[in-house]
Design a protein around this motif. Structure first.
Motif, mmCIF file in Angstrom:
data_model
loop_
_atom_site.group_PDB
_atom_site.id
_atom_site.type_symbol
_atom_site.label_atom_id
_atom_site.label_comp_id
_atom_site.label_asym_id
_atom_site.label_seq_id
_atom_site.Cartn_x
_atom_site.Cartn_y
_atom_site.Cartn_z
ATOM 1 N N ALA A 200 5.025 24.450 -22.441
ATOM 2 C CA ALA A 200 4.725 22.817 -22.263
ATOM 3 C C ALA A 200 5.825 21.650 -22.145
ATOM 4 C CB ALA A 200 4.059 22.503 -23.411
ATOM 5 N N LEU A 201 6.837 22.180 -22.985
ATOM 6 C CA LEU A 201 7.867 21.350 -22.890
ATOM 7 C C LEU A 201 8.770 21.471 -21.324
ATOM 8 C CD1 LEU A 201 9.646 21.734 -26.172
ATOM 9 C CD2 LEU A 201 8.173 19.602 -25.184
ATOM 10 N N SER A 202 8.889 22.663 -20.906
ATOM 11 C CA SER A 202 9.649 23.030 -19.681
ATOM 12 C C SER A 202 8.876 22.460 -18.509
ATOM 13 C CB SER A 202 9.731 24.403 -19.661
ATOM 14 O OG SER A 202 10.366 25.274 -20.698
ATOM 15 N N VAL A 203 7.551 22.422 -18.453
ATOM 16 C CA VAL A 203 6.618 21.959 -17.192
ATOM 17 C C VAL A 203 6.684 20.363 -17.445
ATOM 18 C CG1 VAL A 203 4.404 21.451 -16.591
ATOM 19 C CG2 VAL A 203 5.208 23.873 -17.172
ATOM 20 N N CYS A 204 6.902 19.789 -18.552
ATOM 21 C CA CYS A 204 6.879 18.414 -18.437
ATOM 22 C C CYS A 204 8.535 17.766 -18.276
ATOM 23 C CB CYS A 204 6.603 17.802 -20.057
ATOM 24 S SG CYS A 204 4.863 17.858 -20.289
ATOM 25 N N TYR A 205 9.478 18.712 -18.898
ATOM 26 C CA TYR A 205 10.802 18.219 -18.646
ATOM 27 C C TYR A 205 11.219 18.535 -17.351
ATOM 28 C CZ TYR A 205 11.325 17.515 -23.864
ATOM 29 O OH TYR A 205 10.952 17.263 -25.055
ATOM 30 N N ARG A 206 10.739 19.219 -16.598
ATOM 31 C CA ARG A 206 11.164 19.462 -15.225
ATOM 32 C C ARG A 206 11.289 18.349 -14.340
ATOM 33 N NH1 ARG A 206 8.663 20.107 -10.404
ATOM 34 N NH2 ARG A 206 6.592 20.327 -11.404
ATOM 35 N N HIS A 207 10.259 17.397 -14.624
ATOM 36 C CA HIS A 207 10.305 16.034 -13.969
ATOM 37 C C HIS A 207 11.522 15.559 -14.286
ATOM 38 C CE1 HIS A 207 6.398 17.084 -12.347
ATOM 39 N NE2 HIS A 207 5.983 17.247 -13.551
ATOM 40 N N VAL A 208 11.889 15.178 -15.505
ATOM 41 C CA VAL A 208 13.036 14.616 -16.150
ATOM 42 C C VAL A 208 14.150 14.968 -15.382
ATOM 43 C CG1 VAL A 208 14.104 13.568 -17.915
ATOM 44 C CG2 VAL A 208 11.832 13.710 -17.959
ATOM 45 N N PHE A 209 14.620 16.347 -15.597
ATOM 46 C CA PHE A 209 15.860 16.729 -15.076
ATOM 47 C C PHE A 209 15.884 16.829 -13.574
ATOM 48 C CE2 PHE A 209 17.375 20.432 -18.519
ATOM 49 C CZ PHE A 209 16.818 19.445 -19.418
ATOM 50 N N GLU A 210 14.886 16.901 -12.711
ATOM 51 C CA GLU A 210 15.067 16.592 -11.672
ATOM 52 C C GLU A 210 15.353 15.212 -11.065
ATOM 53 O OE1 GLU A 210 11.677 18.592 -9.827
ATOM 54 O OE2 GLU A 210 12.265 20.407 -9.863
ATOM 55 N N ALA A 211 14.793 14.298 -12.005
ATOM 56 C CA ALA A 211 15.149 12.776 -11.556
ATOM 57 C C ALA A 211 16.606 12.494 -11.788
ATOM 58 C CB ALA A 211 14.416 12.105 -12.528
ATOM 59 N N HIS A 212 17.180 13.546 -12.313
ATOM 60 C CA HIS A 212 18.730 13.026 -12.828
ATOM 61 C C HIS A 212 19.761 14.133 -12.118
ATOM 62 C CE1 HIS A 212 17.782 9.763 -15.264
ATOM 63 N NE2 HIS A 212 16.798 10.657 -15.795
ATOM 64 N N GLY A 213 19.482 14.497 -10.487
ATOM 65 C CA GLY A 213 20.166 15.543 -10.030
ATOM 66 C C GLY A 213 20.045 16.910 -10.503
ATOM 67 N N ASP A 214 21.292 17.659 -10.255
ATOM 68 C CA ASP A 214 21.128 18.909 -10.510
ATOM 69 C C ASP A 214 22.375 19.270 -11.311
ATOM 70 O OD1 ASP A 214 22.920 18.954 -8.194
ATOM 71 O OD2 ASP A 214 21.852 19.954 -6.854
ATOM 72 N N ARG A 215 22.869 20.726 -11.230
ATOM 73 C CA ARG A 215 24.031 21.246 -11.928
ATOM 74 C C ARG A 215 24.302 20.656 -13.273
ATOM 75 N NH1 ARG A 215 28.572 20.875 -6.849
ATOM 76 N NH2 ARG A 215 27.266 21.978 -5.355
#
Length: 474
Positions: free
Chosen positions: A130-145
């Motif tokens: 559940a956390l991974s699916v939700c947090y993916r949106h946050v992580f992707e909003a702040h770039g990569d690497r």
């Protein structure tokens, strides 16, 4: 990776991920969610009544016919589980023996006996998915690497393992570091942040503030350290607090999690920056904390004490567990049509943290929001309550960068807001605050932030002060 060694768990993990991805895409219909919850409630009741010594006594009267005929209304007539039950029955709460789990955690035990909180693979798969699916949106909003720093309270806490697993699921490197540990400390944590170019941090709000003060004392500018976002948990995090810390670091600050060691994940931040419920994993009820009666459902927001039941069957499912927390549940925003279809969850503070100010019952969220919405630039704060000539008064003790005073208009606005809301005369004082404000995640928001001179310190405040004495003043 462990799932490849167990075909059953591998299949369960894939089904769980598929369910949460479909939910994230808005593909679950309301009636489908209700059917899932009712089916899972029945299964949890069967599971705990047969396996847990505590629930065998509490719910053993339920036969198969009663469980098969269960409705949401009849479920609401079952007895509550309380924190006293957890403290009193300890291992009898478990539905699986410790050796059938994969890891053992416990509560911090700072204000009472530590209670066992083991996890098995089902617990971790359900919650971390559940956390991974939700947090993916946050992580992707702040770039990569991304390189993520995970800062938790201790080794017997789930923070490091949970967020570490989520980072791995999302393809982000991470480093576990405990800044309050005598082995690591804040200076070394800052060195590691610079050396490996940390982009995001999981921590409590006060760790972020303490780390900023340590950086400034070392001649470093927090905004230049490259952190893009903070994911806060463990303490109350109002919009004003998030804004202040975000501006201090030049980063975006999120209240990323609502959870407890006993009850696991109850809310997760989504891409819109709001905490959302996780209805595939948890059944939520709101009750009047005084009467225990349900808060009626309607079309708008509801507020009350949160009661939760786990919809998955792991080491320690809880049934109608009174969290002791006041929350507000609001319908999913209309702009989310076709998107994440769960309610917005707003933690308001513990029931027992309600503060009376001149006859007004004030929640922790309301008090902190009113103050911090007007404390832009504050690096730390504490509230002092006195009663003078029959009137409750407030002093806001503030630590600012370089000891600079707040803008006069902010102070004027703050004085007016306290007077209008609670009839409290208010003054602002400046200075360096001691270590007590760093204890919120280990004790409570109120013990860390409120010095109520109207009465002698309670047990939690005494614990916070003792703990503060063992920490470097921040």
């Amino acid at each position: 990776m462990f799932t490849i060694f167990d075909d059953r768990l591998d299949a369960f993990a894939r089904r769980t991920l598929d369910d949460h991805r479909r939910f994230d895409a808005g593909a679950w219909r309301p009636e489908e969610i209700e059917a899932h919850q009712l089916r899972a409630l029945r299964e949890t009741l069967r599971y705990v009544a047969a396996r847990s010594p505590f629930y065998g006594e509490l719910l053993g009267h339920l036969d198969e016919s009663a469980i098969a005929d269960l409705t949401f209304d009849s479920f609401a007539e079952l007895p509550f589980t309380t924190k006293d039950d957890l403290r009193g029955r300890l291992l009898d709460m478990l539905s699986r023996p410790v050796h059938e789990g994969w890891i053992f955690y416990e509560t911090t035990g700072t204000t009472g006996r530590a209670t066992p909180c083991p996890r098995d693979n089902v617990d971790s798969l359900v919650n971390n998915t559940a956390l991974s699916v939700c947090y993916r949106h946050v992580f992707e909003a702040h770039g990569d690497r991304h390189v993520i720093a995970v800062m938790g309270p201790n080794e017997l806490h789930s923070t490091g393992d949970t967020f570490g697993d989520v980072c791995r699921n999302l393809g982000a490197a991470h480093a576990k570091m405990w800044p309050h540990s005598p082995v690591v400390g804040f200076p070394r944590a800052l060195e590691v942040i610079r050396e490996i170019a940390v982009t995001g941090v999981f921590c409590t709000p006060n760790v972020a503030m303490s780390m900023a003060r340590e950086a400034l004392r070392a001649g470093l500018e927090p905004r230049e350290l490259g952190i893009r976002f903070f994911m806060f948990t463990g303490e109350l995090a109002t919009p004003g607090l998030l804004r202040n810390i975000g501006e201090l670091w030049g980063a975006t600050a999120y209240n990323c999690l609502y959870a407890s060691q006993e009850a696991s994940i109850l809310g997760a931040v989504h891409g819109d920056g709001r905490l959302r419920t996780v209805p595939l994993n948890v059944y939520y009820e709101l009750i009047d904390p005084e009467t225990g009666r349900p808060v009626p459902r309607g079309e708008g927001p509801r507020q009350g004490e949160l009661v939760v039941t786990h919809l998955y069957q792991g080491s320690k499912p809880l049934v109608r567990y009174r969290t002791g927390d006041l929350v507000r549940l609001s319908p999913a925003p209309a702009t989310d049509a076709g998107g994440y279809p769960s309610e917005v969850l707003l933690p308001l503070g513990r029931v027992r943290d309600l503060i009376d100010l001149n006859g007004h019952g004030v929640t922790a969220y309301e008090l902190e929001s009113t103050i911090l919405d007007r404390l832009a630039g504050a690096m730390d704060y504490q509230l002092v309550i006195d009663r003078i000539d029959g009137t409750d008064t407030l002093t806001v003790e503030v630590e600012t960068r370089g000891g600079r005073p707040l803008p006069p208009d902010n102070v004027t606005d703050l004085v007016r807001a306290a007077r209008d809301a609670w009839g409290c005369p208010l003054t602002v004082a400046y200075g360096r605050l001691g270590g007590v404000t760093t204890t919120g995640a280990m004790v409570s928001w109120k013990a860390a932030r409120v010095h109520d001179r109207r009465r002698a310190p309670d047990a939690e405040r005494r614990v916070a002060l003792a703990m503060a004495g063992q920490r470097e003043p921040r």
